[in-house]
Design an enzyme around this catalytic site. Structure first.
Site, PDB file in Angstrom:
ATOM      1  N   CYS A   1      -5.002   6.318   8.152  1.00 52.64           N
ATOM      2  CA  CYS A   1      -4.517   5.016   7.359  1.00 52.64           C
ATOM      3  C   CYS A   1      -3.626   4.454   8.032  1.00 52.64           C
ATOM      4  O   CYS A   1      -2.408   4.809   8.372  1.00 52.64           O
ATOM      5  CB  CYS A   1      -3.910   5.928   5.943  1.00 52.64           C
ATOM      6  SG  CYS A   1      -3.105   4.398   4.940  1.00 52.64           S
ATOM      7  N   GLY A   2      -3.855   3.294   8.399  1.00 52.40           N
ATOM      8  CA  GLY A   2      -3.131   2.326   9.095  1.00 52.40           C
ATOM      9  C   GLY A   2      -1.867   1.969   8.558  1.00 52.40           C
ATOM     10  O   GLY A   2      -0.577   2.133   9.145  1.00 52.40           O
TER      11      GLY A   2
ATOM     12  N   CYS B   1      -4.735  -2.516   3.238  1.00 50.13           N
ATOM     13  CA  CYS B   1      -5.329  -1.158   4.089  1.00 50.13           C
ATOM     14  C   CYS B   1      -5.265  -1.829   5.425  1.00 50.13           C
ATOM     15  O   CYS B   1      -5.840  -2.589   5.824  1.00 50.13           O
ATOM     16  CB  CYS B   1      -6.962  -1.265   3.623  1.00 50.13           C
ATOM     17  SG  CYS B   1      -7.821  -0.079   4.509  1.00 50.13           S
ATOM     18  N   GLY B   2      -4.609  -0.963   6.250  1.00 50.89           N
ATOM     19  CA  GLY B   2      -4.139  -1.362   7.634  1.00 50.89           C
ATOM     20  C   GLY B   2      -5.532  -1.168   8.538  1.00 50.89           C
ATOM     21  O   GLY B   2      -5.792  -1.904   9.349  1.00 50.89           O
TER      22      GLY B   2
ATOM     23  N   ASN C   1       0.765  -1.208   0.200  1.00 50.31           N
ATOM     24  CA  ASN C   1       0.002  -0.149   0.119  1.00 50.31           C
ATOM     25  C   ASN C   1       0.767   0.899  -0.091  1.00 50.31           C
ATOM     26  O   ASN C   1       1.600   1.387   1.107  1.00 50.31           O
ATOM     27  CB  ASN C   1      -0.862  -0.100   1.316  1.00 50.31           C
ATOM     28  CG  ASN C   1      -1.956   0.852   1.506  1.00 50.31           C
ATOM     29  OD1 ASN C   1      -2.434   1.279   2.302  1.00 50.31           O
ATOM     30  ND2 ASN C   1      -2.327   1.721   0.260  1.00 50.31           N
TER      31      ASN C   1
ATOM     32  N   ASN D   1      -6.142  10.927   0.052  1.00 52.78           N
ATOM     33  CA  ASN D   1      -6.235   9.805  -0.958  1.00 52.78           C
ATOM     34  C   ASN D   1      -5.895  10.287  -2.086  1.00 52.78           C
ATOM     35  O   ASN D   1      -5.667  11.471  -2.276  1.00 52.78           O
ATOM     36  CB  ASN D   1      -7.975   9.777  -0.930  1.00 52.78           C
ATOM     37  CG  ASN D   1      -8.494   9.099   0.444  1.00 52.78           C
ATOM     38  OD1 ASN D   1      -7.826   8.120   0.891  1.00 52.78           O
ATOM     39  ND2 ASN D   1      -9.705   9.559   0.832  1.00 52.78           N
TER      40      ASN D   1
ATOM     41  N   ARG E   1     -12.311   3.858  -0.253  1.00 50.58           N
ATOM     42  CA  ARG E   1     -12.987   4.933  -0.475  1.00 50.58           C
ATOM     43  C   ARG E   1     -11.815   6.136  -1.146  1.00 50.58           C
ATOM     44  O   ARG E   1     -10.869   6.425  -0.599  1.00 50.58           O
ATOM     45  CB  ARG E   1     -13.474   5.730   0.825  1.00 50.58           C
ATOM     46  CG  ARG E   1     -14.179   7.141   0.638  1.00 50.58           C
ATOM     47  CD  ARG E   1     -14.554   7.618   1.941  1.00 50.58           C
ATOM     48  NE  ARG E   1     -13.520   7.493   3.182  1.00 50.58           N
ATOM     49  CZ  ARG E   1     -13.889   8.205   4.312  1.00 50.58           C
ATOM     50  NH1 ARG E   1     -14.887   8.596   4.711  1.00 50.58           N
ATOM     51  NH2 ARG E   1     -12.827   8.175   4.991  1.00 50.58           N
TER      52      ARG E   1
END
Length: 296
Positions: free
Chosen positions: A98-99, A238-239, A29, A89, A230
Site C-alpha cells: 500500500c503506497g 491509492c499510492g 487514504n 484491507n 480490491r
C-alpha cells in the site's frame, strides 16, 4: 540504510492485553496503525473489520501492524529490514503493498522513535521498500512529506477490458507488487460522474482480484484518477494505484523522459518519479492524527 533497532520500543502486547494504536492518512487514504513490535497480538480478519468499520470502530481504509520482521511470522531473508509493514484491507484480507500506507508507516516509525534516521528500509510482502523523510512536521505535529522507492513496475501484457458508464475500455495491467488495471476514459466521459459504488465489470475476471483505476489527462505529465480498491471499494487515494497510472500514462503518451508525473486523486496530489535504474518512486503527504489504546 537499516533502521535503528536500539531505538525506544512501545510496550510489548501480551495476548489479550490492550493494544496501542494511531490513526493516520496519506492523501486522505486512512489507516489504523497497531503497535505490536513483538508479534504478540492475534490480528484476525474480524478484528480488522471491527476496527476499520466507520460507525462502530475507528474507521479506516485499512489496518497496518507495526511489528518486527523476525516476529511477524512471514517469509523474509535473514538480512531483511528490522520493521515489517503488516497491511490488511478493511475486509480483513491481506494485501501485498500500500503506497499511501508505506508513507504513513514510515512517519509513525520516525515519530515514535522506532527509527532514528530519515532514510531507512522496511520489509513488506512485496519486498524491501526504501523510505525517505523529505520534511517532518514542526514539533512532530502536522504533515510529513515522505518519498518511497516502490521498486520496478511490471507490465503484465494481459489483455483485459473494463466496462464502466456504458463504455468498454481496453486496460493496461500494471503490477506494483500488487495488481492494477488502468483504463483511460473517453473524452465524453466525466471522471467525477462515474459510479464507483461497485467495481466496474472486468473481462476476463482476474483470478485474485485487482485494483481498478479510471484516468483522464489533465495536461503535460499530469493526470487525474479515481480508484476502486480490491477488498475496500472506492478510496480517496491509492499510492500503488497512482504509480500504476503514471506508468500507464507515460506509456500511452510515449514519454520516456523519466520526468515526474503529477497524479491528482480525490484526496490530494501525489508525485510519481523514476530512479536512473528505472524503479518507480512515490512522494506525498502523511499525517498522524490521533493515538490511544484500544478498549476492544
Amino acid at each position: 540504510m537499516a533502521p535503528l533497532d536500539s531505538a525506544p520500543t512501545p510496550p510489548a502486547s501480551a495476548p489479550g492485553s490492550p493494544l496501542r494504536f494511531a490513526k493516520g492518512h496519506g492523501a486522505r487514504n486512512d489507516f489504523v496503525i497497531l503497535q505490536d513490535p513483538d508479534g504478540a497480538a492475534d490480528i484476525t480478519p474480524q478484528l480488522v473489520q471491527r476496527l476499520t468499520e466507520r460507525t462502530a470502530g475507528l474507521g479506516a481504509d485499512g489496518l497496518i501492524r507495526v511489528v518486527r520482521t523476525r516476529a511477524a511470522g512471514v517469509d523474509a531473508p535473514a538480512d531483511a529490514p528490522v520493521w515489517f509493514m503488516d497491511y490488511r484491507n478493511a475486509d480483513g484480507s491481506i494485501a501485498e503493498m500500500c503506497g499511501n500506507g508505506v508513507r504513513v508507516f514510515a512517519a509513525e516509525l520516525r515519530r515514535t522513535g522506532l527509527v532514528g534516521v530519515d532514510r531507512f528500509d522496511i520489509w513488506t510482502r512485496a519486498g524491501v521498500r526504501t523510505v525517505e523523510i523529505l520534511s517532518p512536521p514542526e514539533a512532530g505535529e502536522g504533515t510529513w512529506q515522505v518519498r518511497v522507492g516502490m521498486g520496478p513496475a511490471r507490465l503484465t501484457g494481459e489483455a483485459r477490458t473494463v466496462t464502466v458508464a456504458g463504455h468498454e475500455l481496453a486496460a493496461t495491467e500494471v503490477d506494483m507488487g500488487n495488481p492494477h488495471t488502468v483504463a483511460f476514459l473517453p473524452d465524453d466521459a466525466a471522471l467525477e460522474d462515474v459510479d464507483l459504488t461497485r467495481r466496474p465489470t472486468l473481462a476476463p475476471e482476474p483470478p485474485h482480484g485487482t485494483n481498478v483505476e479510471l484516468v483522464v489527462p489533465r495536461g503535460e505529465r499530469h493526470v487525474a484518477m479515481r480508484v476502486h480498491e480490491r477488498g475496500v471499494g472506492e478510496t480517496l487515494a491509492c499510492g500503488t494505484g497512482a504509480c500504476a497510472v503514471a506508468v500507464a500514462a507515460a506509456l500511452r503518451a510515449g514519454d520516456e523522459s523519466r520526468r515526474p508525473w503529477r497524479v491528482d486523486l480525490p484526496g490530494g496530489t501525489l508525485t510519481i518519479g523514476w530512479t536512473p535504474e528505472g524503479d518507480v518512486t512515490l512522494a506525498g503527504p502523511a499525517q498522524i492524527v490521533a493515538e490511544g489504546t484500544l478498549l476492544v
